[in-house]
Write an enzyme that holds these catalytic residues in place. Structure first.
Site, PDB file in Angstrom:
ATOM      1  N   ASN A 106      -1.685  -0.132   7.002  1.00  0.00           N
ATOM      2  CA  ASN A 106      -1.242  -1.450   7.469  1.00  0.00           C
ATOM      3  C   ASN A 106      -0.415  -2.181   6.411  1.00  0.00           C
ATOM      4  O   ASN A 106      -0.346  -3.401   6.397  1.00  0.00           O
ATOM      5  CB  ASN A 106      -2.427  -2.284   7.985  1.00  0.00           C
ATOM      6  CG  ASN A 106      -3.473  -2.524   6.920  1.00  0.00           C
ATOM      7  OD1 ASN A 106      -3.307  -2.146   5.772  1.00  0.00           O
ATOM      8  ND2 ASN A 106      -4.552  -3.188   7.297  1.00  0.00           N
ATOM      9  N   ARG A 123       2.782  -6.905   9.223  1.00  0.00           N
ATOM     10  CA  ARG A 123       2.143  -5.807   9.961  1.00  0.00           C
ATOM     11  C   ARG A 123       2.640  -5.749  11.401  1.00  0.00           C
ATOM     12  O   ARG A 123       2.798  -4.662  11.980  1.00  0.00           O
ATOM     13  CB  ARG A 123       0.625  -5.976   9.910  1.00  0.00           C
ATOM     14  CG  ARG A 123       0.030  -5.704   8.522  1.00  0.00           C
ATOM     15  CD  ARG A 123      -1.368  -6.264   8.398  1.00  0.00           C
ATOM     16  NE  ARG A 123      -2.059  -5.833   7.183  1.00  0.00           N
ATOM     17  CZ  ARG A 123      -3.201  -6.376   6.763  1.00  0.00           C
ATOM     18  NH1 ARG A 123      -3.771  -7.364   7.459  1.00  0.00           N
ATOM     19  NH2 ARG A 123      -3.766  -5.952   5.648  1.00  0.00           N
ATOM     20  N   TYR A 128     -12.386  -2.480  -3.424  1.00  0.00           N
ATOM     21  CA  TYR A 128     -12.925  -2.542  -2.058  1.00  0.00           C
ATOM     22  C   TYR A 128     -14.457  -2.571  -2.039  1.00  0.00           C
ATOM     23  O   TYR A 128     -15.059  -2.152  -1.053  1.00  0.00           O
ATOM     24  CB  TYR A 128     -12.402  -1.366  -1.241  1.00  0.00           C
ATOM     25  CG  TYR A 128     -10.975  -1.555  -0.736  1.00  0.00           C
ATOM     26  CD1 TYR A 128     -10.635  -2.657   0.055  1.00  0.00           C
ATOM     27  CD2 TYR A 128      -9.977  -0.628  -1.017  1.00  0.00           C
ATOM     28  CE1 TYR A 128      -9.338  -2.835   0.531  1.00  0.00           C
ATOM     29  CE2 TYR A 128      -8.667  -0.801  -0.550  1.00  0.00           C
ATOM     30  CZ  TYR A 128      -8.362  -1.909   0.228  1.00  0.00           C
ATOM     31  OH  TYR A 128      -7.084  -2.082   0.710  1.00  0.00           O
ATOM     32  N   HIS A 172      -2.000  -5.448   1.340  1.00  0.00           N
ATOM     33  CA  HIS A 172      -3.289  -6.108   1.087  1.00  0.00           C
ATOM     34  C   HIS A 172      -3.004  -7.503   0.551  1.00  0.00           C
ATOM     35  O   HIS A 172      -2.069  -7.693  -0.236  1.00  0.00           O
ATOM     36  CB  HIS A 172      -4.090  -5.338   0.040  1.00  0.00           C
ATOM     37  CG  HIS A 172      -5.245  -6.145  -0.522  1.00  0.00           C
ATOM     38  ND1 HIS A 172      -6.463  -6.203   0.116  1.00  0.00           N
ATOM     39  CD2 HIS A 172      -5.326  -6.967  -1.609  1.00  0.00           C
ATOM     40  CE1 HIS A 172      -7.258  -7.018  -0.576  1.00  0.00           C
ATOM     41  NE2 HIS A 172      -6.596  -7.491  -1.626  1.00  0.00           N
ATOM     42  N   THR A 225      -5.365  -7.386  10.724  1.00  0.00           N
ATOM     43  CA  THR A 225      -5.611  -6.094  10.078  1.00  0.00           C
ATOM     44  C   THR A 225      -5.002  -4.914  10.847  1.00  0.00           C
ATOM     45  O   THR A 225      -4.411  -4.025  10.251  1.00  0.00           O
ATOM     46  CB  THR A 225      -7.131  -5.888   9.895  1.00  0.00           C
ATOM     47  OG1 THR A 225      -7.646  -7.014   9.166  1.00  0.00           O
ATOM     48  CG2 THR A 225      -7.436  -4.615   9.136  1.00  0.00           C
ATOM     49  N   ARG A 272      -1.831 -14.182   3.939  1.00  0.00           N
ATOM     50  CA  ARG A 272      -2.540 -13.475   5.019  1.00  0.00           C
ATOM     51  C   ARG A 272      -1.889 -13.763   6.371  1.00  0.00           C
ATOM     52  O   ARG A 272      -1.885 -12.906   7.257  1.00  0.00           O
ATOM     53  CB  ARG A 272      -4.026 -13.785   4.983  1.00  0.00           C
ATOM     54  CG  ARG A 272      -4.696 -13.078   3.773  1.00  0.00           C
ATOM     55  CD  ARG A 272      -6.175 -13.308   3.680  1.00  0.00           C
ATOM     56  NE  ARG A 272      -6.941 -12.726   4.752  1.00  0.00           N
ATOM     57  CZ  ARG A 272      -7.422 -11.474   4.769  1.00  0.00           C
ATOM     58  NH1 ARG A 272      -7.153 -10.646   3.766  1.00  0.00           N
ATOM     59  NH2 ARG A 272      -8.155 -11.047   5.772  1.00  0.00           N
ATOM     60  N   PHE A 308     -15.377   3.696   6.982  1.00  0.00           N
ATOM     61  CA  PHE A 308     -13.968   3.856   6.608  1.00  0.00           C
ATOM     62  C   PHE A 308     -13.731   3.737   5.108  1.00  0.00           C
ATOM     63  O   PHE A 308     -12.597   3.870   4.643  1.00  0.00           O
ATOM     64  CB  PHE A 308     -13.078   2.844   7.358  1.00  0.00           C
ATOM     65  CG  PHE A 308     -13.371   1.378   7.075  1.00  0.00           C
ATOM     66  CD1 PHE A 308     -12.819   0.750   5.964  1.00  0.00           C
ATOM     67  CD2 PHE A 308     -14.183   0.639   7.915  1.00  0.00           C
ATOM     68  CE1 PHE A 308     -13.072  -0.590   5.695  1.00  0.00           C
ATOM     69  CE2 PHE A 308     -14.440  -0.709   7.661  1.00  0.00           C
ATOM     70  CZ  PHE A 308     -13.887  -1.325   6.544  1.00  0.00           C
ATOM     71  N   LYS A 362       0.830  -1.209   0.000  1.00  0.00           N
ATOM     72  CA  LYS A 362       0.000   0.000   0.000  1.00  0.00           C
ATOM     73  C   LYS A 362       0.871   1.268   0.000  1.00  0.00           C
ATOM     74  O   LYS A 362       2.084   1.192   0.222  1.00  0.00           O
ATOM     75  CB  LYS A 362      -0.906  -0.033   1.233  1.00  0.00           C
ATOM     76  CG  LYS A 362      -1.899  -1.205   1.229  1.00  0.00           C
ATOM     77  CD  LYS A 362      -2.839  -1.111   2.421  1.00  0.00           C
ATOM     78  CE  LYS A 362      -3.835  -2.259   2.422  1.00  0.00           C
ATOM     79  NZ  LYS A 362      -4.828  -2.119   3.515  1.00  0.00           N
ATOM     80  N   GLU A 393      -9.820  -9.528  -8.083  1.00  0.00           N
ATOM     81  CA  GLU A 393      -8.852  -8.453  -7.842  1.00  0.00           C
ATOM     82  C   GLU A 393      -7.737  -8.464  -8.899  1.00  0.00           C
ATOM     83  O   GLU A 393      -7.297  -7.402  -9.346  1.00  0.00           O
ATOM     84  CB  GLU A 393      -8.260  -8.591  -6.434  1.00  0.00           C
ATOM     85  CG  GLU A 393      -9.302  -8.333  -5.343  1.00  0.00           C
ATOM     86  CD  GLU A 393      -8.828  -8.722  -3.945  1.00  0.00           C
ATOM     87  OE1 GLU A 393      -7.667  -9.169  -3.795  1.00  0.00           O
ATOM     88  OE2 GLU A 393      -9.632  -8.585  -3.003  1.00  0.00           O
TER      89      GLU A 393
HETATM   90  P1  DAT Z   1      -7.720  -6.878   5.537  1.00  0.00           P
HETATM   91  O1  DAT Z   1      -6.907  -5.846   4.798  1.00  0.00           O
HETATM   92  O2  DAT Z   1      -6.957  -7.417   6.723  1.00  0.00           O
HETATM   93  O3  DAT Z   1      -8.296  -7.948   4.649  1.00  0.00           O
HETATM   94  P2  DAT Z   1     -10.403  -5.726   5.608  1.00  0.00           P
HETATM   95  O4  DAT Z   1     -10.645  -6.362   4.283  1.00  0.00           O
HETATM   96  O5  DAT Z   1     -11.388  -5.980   6.700  1.00  0.00           O
HETATM   97  O6  DAT Z   1      -8.943  -6.091   6.177  1.00  0.00           O
HETATM   98  O7  DAT Z   1     -10.339  -4.151   5.426  1.00  0.00           O
HETATM   99  C1  DAT Z   1      -9.709  -3.588   4.303  1.00  0.00           C
HETATM  100  C2  DAT Z   1      -8.875  -2.418   4.764  1.00  0.00           C
HETATM  101  O8  DAT Z   1      -9.713  -1.397   5.280  1.00  0.00           O
HETATM  102  C3  DAT Z   1      -7.913  -2.755   5.911  1.00  0.00           C
HETATM  103  O9  DAT Z   1      -6.691  -3.282   5.445  1.00  0.00           O
HETATM  104  C4  DAT Z   1      -7.761  -1.445   6.582  1.00  0.00           C
HETATM  105  C5  DAT Z   1      -9.119  -0.786   6.414  1.00  0.00           C
HETATM  106  N1  DAT Z   1     -10.000  -1.001   7.558  1.00  0.00           N
HETATM  107  C6  DAT Z   1     -10.596  -2.163   7.927  1.00  0.00           C
HETATM  108  N2  DAT Z   1     -11.346  -2.001   9.029  1.00  0.00           N
HETATM  109  C7  DAT Z   1     -11.247  -0.693   9.348  1.00  0.00           C
HETATM  110  C8  DAT Z   1     -11.785   0.133  10.382  1.00  0.00           C
HETATM  111  N3  DAT Z   1     -12.605  -0.368  11.307  1.00  0.00           N
HETATM  112  N4  DAT Z   1     -11.443   1.446  10.399  1.00  0.00           N
HETATM  113  C9  DAT Z   1     -10.607   1.963   9.467  1.00  0.00           C
HETATM  114  N5  DAT Z   1     -10.070   1.265   8.455  1.00  0.00           N
HETATM  115  C10 DAT Z   1     -10.385  -0.043   8.403  1.00  0.00           C
HETATM  116 MG    MG Z   2      -9.703  -7.722   3.085  1.00  0.00          MG
END
Ligand code: DAT
Ligand code: MG
Length: 140
Positions: free
Chosen positions: A118, A104, A51, A121, A93, A87, A59, A11, A132
Site C-alpha cells: 500500500n 493509496r 511494527y 507508511h 489502509t 494519513r 500478517f 515502502k 519510529e
Molecule cells: P496503516 O499502515 O494504514 O497504519 P496498520 O498500522 O493497521 O495500517 O497496518 C500496518 C500495515 O500492515 C498496513 O499498512 C498493511 C499491513 N496490514 C494491515 N492489516 C492487514 C491485514 N489484515 N492483512 C494483511 N496486511 C495487513
Molecule cells: Mg499503522
C-alpha cells in the site's frame, strides 16, 4: 497550531515502482517540510521494532518479510498537524477502498497479497512518530 513530526516511509513497492518522487511531491505540495530523508534497506530487527504493535497478528511476519524485500525511502515530515494530515494524504489502509485523490487511492490497488503493498507508511500519533523516528533516524 501544533507543529508535529511524522515518520513517513515509501515502502518497497512504492520505491520499486518509482513513486518516491510522487509521494514526496504531494508532501511538499501540501506544505509540509522534509526535515530528513534517506534510502534504507531495513533489517528484520528494525522492522520488528517498527511494527511491534502488530506482533502476533497473522500478517506480521509476511509484512516484515515484504518490508525487508527491497529499499525504502524514509522521511521525517514536519508541519502543523502533519500526522493526521499525512494519513489523509495516504488514504485508508486497503488501496482498493482508499479514496481517489489519496496516494493509496490514486496509485494503489489489490496486488493479490491482501493490503501489504500500500505504498506508504505514516505514523499514527505523536508518540508513535517519536518512537519510529528513533528507529529509522537514530542519528537525529
Ligand atoms: P496503516 O499502515 O494504514 O497504519 P496498520 O498500522 O493497521 O495500517 O497496518 C500496518 C500495515 O500492515 C498496513 O499498512 C498493511 C499491513 N496490514 C494491515 N492489516 C492487514 C491485514 N489484515 N492483512 C494483511 N496486511 C495487513
Ligand atoms: Mg499503522
Amino acid at each position: 497550531m501544533t507543529t508535529e513530526r511524522s515518520l513517513v516511509l515509501v515502502k518497497p513497492d512504492g520505491y520499486a515502482r518509482g513513486l518516491t518522487g510522487e509521494v514526496l511531491r504531494r508532501i511538499e505540495a501540501k506544505g509540509y517540510r522534509l526535515a530528513a530523508l534517506k534510502v534504507v534497506s531495513a533489517d528484520t530487527d528494525m522492522l520488528h521494532r517498527h511494527y511491534a504493535e502488530h506482533e502476533g497478528k497473522p500478517f506480521f511476519e509476511p509484512l516484515v518479510a515484504f518490508m525487508s524485500s527491497g529499499p525504502v525511502c524514509a522521511a521525517v515530515v514536519e508541519g502543523d498537524r502533519c500526522i493526521e494530515g499525512f494519513r489523509t494524504l495516504a488514504g485508508s489502509t486497503d488501496p482498493t477502498g482508499a479514496a481517489p485523490g489519496s496516494i493509496r487511492g490514486d496509485l494503489g490497488r489489490d496486488w493479490g497479497k491482501k493490503v501489504q503493498k500500500n505504498i506508504v507508511h505514516g505514523s499514527d500519533s505523536p508518540e508513535s512518530a517519536e518512537r519510529e523516528i528513533g528507529i529509522w533516524f537514530p542519528e537525529l
